[in-house]
Design a protein around this motif. Structure first.
Motif, PDB file in Angstrom:
ATOM      1  N   LEU A   9      26.745  49.957  32.754  1.00 17.57           N
ATOM      2  CA  LEU A   9      27.716  49.130  31.958  1.00 17.57           C
ATOM      3  C   LEU A   9      28.831  48.494  32.571  1.00 17.57           C
ATOM      4  CD1 LEU A   9      27.911  51.345  28.722  1.00 17.57           C
ATOM      5  CD2 LEU A   9      26.334  49.598  29.225  1.00 17.57           C
ATOM      6  N   ARG A  10      28.768  47.216  32.634  1.00 18.99           N
ATOM      7  CA  ARG A  10      29.949  46.319  33.404  1.00 18.99           C
ATOM      8  C   ARG A  10      31.053  46.466  32.460  1.00 18.99           C
ATOM      9  NH1 ARG A  10      25.211  43.225  33.624  1.00 18.99           N
ATOM     10  NH2 ARG A  10      24.428  42.674  35.858  1.00 18.99           N
ATOM     11  N   PRO A  11      32.257  46.443  32.865  1.00 16.11           N
ATOM     12  CA  PRO A  11      33.368  46.381  31.726  1.00 16.11           C
ATOM     13  C   PRO A  11      33.777  45.001  31.877  1.00 16.11           C
ATOM     14  CG  PRO A  11      34.139  47.278  33.892  1.00 16.11           C
ATOM     15  CD  PRO A  11      32.749  46.866  34.241  1.00 16.11           C
TER      16      PRO A  11
ATOM     17  N   THR B 110      28.392  33.459  46.731  1.00 20.89           N
ATOM     18  CA  THR B 110      27.241  33.273  46.014  1.00 20.89           C
ATOM     19  C   THR B 110      27.398  33.416  44.519  1.00 20.89           C
ATOM     20  OG1 THR B 110      26.622  35.318  46.814  1.00 20.89           O
ATOM     21  CG2 THR B 110      25.677  33.502  47.787  1.00 20.89           C
ATOM     22  N   GLU B 111      28.468  34.389  44.213  1.00 24.00           N
ATOM     23  CA  GLU B 111      28.575  34.622  42.660  1.00 24.00           C
ATOM     24  C   GLU B 111      29.732  33.787  42.057  1.00 24.00           C
ATOM     25  OE1 GLU B 111      28.395  38.390  40.815  1.00 24.00           O
ATOM     26  OE2 GLU B 111      26.311  39.118  41.804  1.00 24.00           O
ATOM     27  N   LEU B 112      29.907  32.719  42.793  1.00 22.39           N
ATOM     28  CA  LEU B 112      31.170  31.836  42.158  1.00 22.39           C
ATOM     29  C   LEU B 112      30.569  31.193  40.724  1.00 22.39           C
ATOM     30  CD1 LEU B 112      33.729  30.091  42.481  1.00 22.39           C
ATOM     31  CD2 LEU B 112      32.624  28.629  43.898  1.00 22.39           C
TER      32      LEU B 112
ATOM     33  N   HIS C 124      34.129  43.649  35.446  1.00 19.81           N
ATOM     34  CA  HIS C 124      32.747  43.040  35.036  1.00 19.81           C
ATOM     35  C   HIS C 124      31.989  42.955  36.299  1.00 19.81           C
ATOM     36  CE1 HIS C 124      30.597  39.211  33.018  1.00 19.81           C
ATOM     37  NE2 HIS C 124      30.018  40.478  32.819  1.00 19.81           N
ATOM     38  N   ARG C 125      31.802  41.982  36.826  1.00 18.84           N
ATOM     39  CA  ARG C 125      30.548  41.864  37.752  1.00 18.84           C
ATOM     40  C   ARG C 125      31.217  42.123  39.242  1.00 18.84           C
ATOM     41  NH1 ARG C 125      29.866  36.674  35.565  1.00 18.84           N
ATOM     42  NH2 ARG C 125      30.940  36.044  37.345  1.00 18.84           N
ATOM     43  N   ASN C 126      32.430  42.476  39.167  1.00 21.64           N
ATOM     44  CA  ASN C 126      33.130  42.347  40.488  1.00 21.64           C
ATOM     45  C   ASN C 126      33.785  43.581  41.044  1.00 21.64           C
ATOM     46  OD1 ASN C 126      32.554  39.661  41.492  1.00 21.64           O
ATOM     47  ND2 ASN C 126      33.703  39.089  39.511  1.00 21.64           N
TER      48      ASN C 126
ATOM     49  N   VAL D 159      18.534  37.169  39.719  1.00 26.58           N
ATOM     50  CA  VAL D 159      17.576  38.487  40.462  1.00 26.58           C
ATOM     51  C   VAL D 159      18.208  38.346  41.913  1.00 26.58           C
ATOM     52  CG1 VAL D 159      15.765  37.045  41.049  1.00 26.58           C
ATOM     53  CG2 VAL D 159      15.516  39.462  40.745  1.00 26.58           C
ATOM     54  N   TYR D 160      18.382  39.721  42.279  1.00 24.50           N
ATOM     55  CA  TYR D 160      18.895  39.784  43.743  1.00 24.50           C
ATOM     56  C   TYR D 160      18.188  40.886  44.233  1.00 24.50           C
ATOM     57  CZ  TYR D 160      22.558  42.287  41.063  1.00 24.50           C
ATOM     58  OH  TYR D 160      23.064  43.252  40.082  1.00 24.50           O
ATOM     59  N   LEU D 161      18.015  40.927  45.531  1.00 26.49           N
ATOM     60  CA  LEU D 161      17.574  42.090  46.412  1.00 26.49           C
ATOM     61  C   LEU D 161      18.329  42.342  47.507  1.00 26.49           C
ATOM     62  CD1 LEU D 161      15.138  39.904  45.162  1.00 26.49           C
ATOM     63  CD2 LEU D 161      13.555  41.263  46.748  1.00 26.49           C
TER      64      LEU D 161
HETATM   65  N1  GLY Z   1      27.559  41.433  40.754  1.00 24.24           N
HETATM   66  C1  GLY Z   1      26.397  41.935  40.374  1.00 24.24           C
HETATM   67  C2  GLY Z   1      26.159  42.109  38.793  1.00 24.24           C
HETATM   68  O1  GLY Z   1      26.931  42.304  38.336  1.00 24.24           O
HETATM   69  O2  GLY Z   1      24.990  42.315  38.511  1.00 24.24           O
END
Ligand code: GLY
Length: 390
Positions: free
Chosen positions: A320-322, A58-60, A346-348, A264-266
Motif C-alpha cells: 500500500l502506497r501512502p 522517468t516518473e515525472l 506515495h510512489r516515491n 509497467v516496469y521491470l
Molecule cells: N514508484 C513506483 C510505484 O509506485 O509503483
C-alpha cells in the motif's frame, strides 16, 4: 481504574518502523537524540513490496514540478547516503547506478513518451530520445515492436528490502530502542503530543513524536482531527521473477513503459531477481494478490520483453502506497506542538528516504523545517479559517 502499564521515556518517539520511520530514527539518533520506534515488525511495510526505482525523471508527472525538486535533491543525496548506511550497518543495500529506459510499443505510447520528453526538457532534465533500433541495441531482450524510447541514465535503483534491513541494523547500532507493538493512541498532555500508548501495554513518553505510519498514518487514535494526515492507501501488486544464472544479464537497466494507459516496469537486480510492477488500485486496505492483477502485469511485461515468460515466477505480493491529496509527502511540524509528520510519500518513498531522514532530524534538533522541505509542510492541508458573517 487505570490500566497497569510500563512507561518508557525518550526524546523522540517515531511511530512506524518502515523505511521512512527508520531513516528518521537513525538520523535523529546520530544527532544525539534518544530515539524510540514503535512497530511490531520494524523494516516491514511497503518497502517489502516496492521495486526500488529511483525514478525522479522517468516518473515525472504534469503538475508535480515542486515534488520534482525534492525528488531530485534526494536522488542527488543517494550515493553518499548509501555509502554512510552501508558503513554503519555493515550490509549492502543493492544500489545500482544502472539507468532507465522508458519505451513505447505503439503510436499512442510513443506520443505519450514524446510529451514526457518535452516536459523533461522544459524542466532541465537529462534524457535522450532513441529510435526502436537504438533501444534494442541497448537491451537486446526488448520486443521487436518497440517504437522508440527515452534513455535516462540518472534514474537508478536500490533494493528496498536490503535498505530496510540495513536501516534496522544502523538504528540498533545508533542506540535506537524498538518497541514491538502498534501505537494505538497518541498521548496528548496539555495540548502537546507527549508519546503514545502501545498495544503491548507500554506507554512511551517523548518530548517529540514523529508519525511515520505509511498508509495507516491517518488512523492513529487520539490525533486531533485538524492535524490527522490526509493519507489513503493505493494498492500496488508486484511480481518477482528469477533470471537463472546462465541467462543473466537479462536486462542491464530498468525498463518501463505505459501500455494501454497502465504503467509497467521491470527492475533487474544484480542477484538475478527481476521485479515487475505495479498496479495502482484504490481499494482501501485490501492487499489481495488477484489473478487479474498478475495477468495484466505479465501481459504488459510480456509485450515489452517476450522472453520473460520463460522465467520462474517466484513471488507475488501487494503493498500500500501512502498517498496524499497532491501526491507529495507531508514533512515536519503540525499545528499540534510536539507532533511531526513523515508520511504521504506515495510512489516515491524509497527515492525520498535520504532527504526525509535529513529533514526530520533537522526539524527535531532545531525546530526549523529546512528550505528544501518547506513546500511539503503538513500545514498546507490545514483547514483555512472561514470568515464569520458580521
Ligand atoms: N514508484 C513506483 C510505484 O509506485 O509503483
Amino acid at each position: 481504574m487505570s490500566r497497569i502499564s510500563e512507561t518508557r521515556t525518550s526524546d523522540v518517539l517515531v511511530i512506524g518502523g518502515g523505511i521512512i520511520g527508520l531513516v528518521t530514527a537513525w538520523r535523529a539518533a546520530q544527532r544525539g537524540l534518544r530515539v524510540a520506534v514503535a512497530d511490531p515488525e520494524p523494516g516491514g511495510g511497503a518497502a517489502q513490496v516496492a521495486a526500488g526505482m529511483l525514478a525522479a525523471v522517468t516518473e515525472l508527472h504534469y503538475g508535480e514540478q515542486t515534488l520534482l525538486g525534492l525528488n531530485l535533491e534526494s536522488a542527488r543525496r543517494y550515493p553518499a547516503f548509501v555509502a554512510e548506511l552501508e558503513e554503519a550497518s555493515g550490509a549492502s543495500v543493492g544500489y545500482r547506478a544502472c539507468g532507465t529506459l522508458a519505451v513505447a510499443l505503439d503510436a499512442d505510447d510513443r506520443a505519450h513518451l514524446r510529451e514526457l520528453h518535452a516536459l523533461q526538457r522544459r524542466s532541465g532534465l537529462e534524457s535522450e530520445w532513441l529510435t526502436g533500433r537504438e533501444c534494442r541495441r541497448l537491451e537486446p531482450m526488448l520486443a521487436p515492436g518497440v517504437r522508440g524510447g527515452l534513455r535516462v541514465d540518472g534514474d537508478h535503483q536500490v533494493d528496498p528490502r536490503r535498505l530496510a534491513a540495513a536501516l534496522v541494523t544502523a538504528c540498533e547500532r545508533a542506540g535506537v530502542v524498538f518497541h514491538r507493538g502498534w501505537a494505538e493512541r497518541l498521548l496528548v498532555v496539555r495540548d502537546r503530543a507527549r508519546g503514545a500508548l502501545l498495544t503491548d501495554g507500554d506507554d512511551v513518553t517523548a518530548d517529540q513524536v514523529v508519525l511515520a505510519g505509511g498508509s495507516l498514518s491517518g488512523r492513529l487514535g487520539g490525533v486531533p482531527a485538524e492535524v490527522l494526515p490526509p493519507v489513503r492507501p493505493v494498492k500496488g501488486q508486484v511480481l518477482r521473477l528469477t533470471v537463472p544464472r546462465p541467462y543473466a544479464p537479462f536486462l542491464s537497466r530498468t525498463v518501463r513503459a505505459v501500455v494501454r494507459g497502465s504503467h509497467v516496469y521491470l527492475v533487474p537486480r544484480e542477484n538475478g531477481e527481476l521485479v515487475v510492477g505495479a498496479t495502482s488500485e484504490e481499494l482501501g486496505w485490501d492487499t489481495t494478490v488477484t489473478a487479474g492483477g498478475v495477468y495484466e502485469l505479465l501481459r504488459d511485461a510480456h509485450e515489452l520483453v517476450p522472453g520473460l515468460t520463460e522465467l520462474p515466477l517466484t513471488e507475488t505480493r501487494a503493498g500500500l502506497r501512502p498517498a496524499s491529496p497532491d501526491n507529495a509527502p507531508l514533512l515536519g511540524p503540525t499545528a499540534l506542538p510536539g507532533l511531526h509528520l513523515a508520511t504521504g510519500h506515495h510512489r516515491n518513498g524509497v527515492l525520498l528516504t535520504p532527504v526525509t531522514g535529513d529533514v526530520l532530524a533537522a526539524v527535531l534538533v532545531t525546530g526549523e523545517l529546512p528550505d528544501v522541505a518547506r513546500p511539503f509542510t503538513p500545514r498546507r492541508f490545514s483547514p483555512v479559517p472561514q470568515e464569520q458573517p458580521a
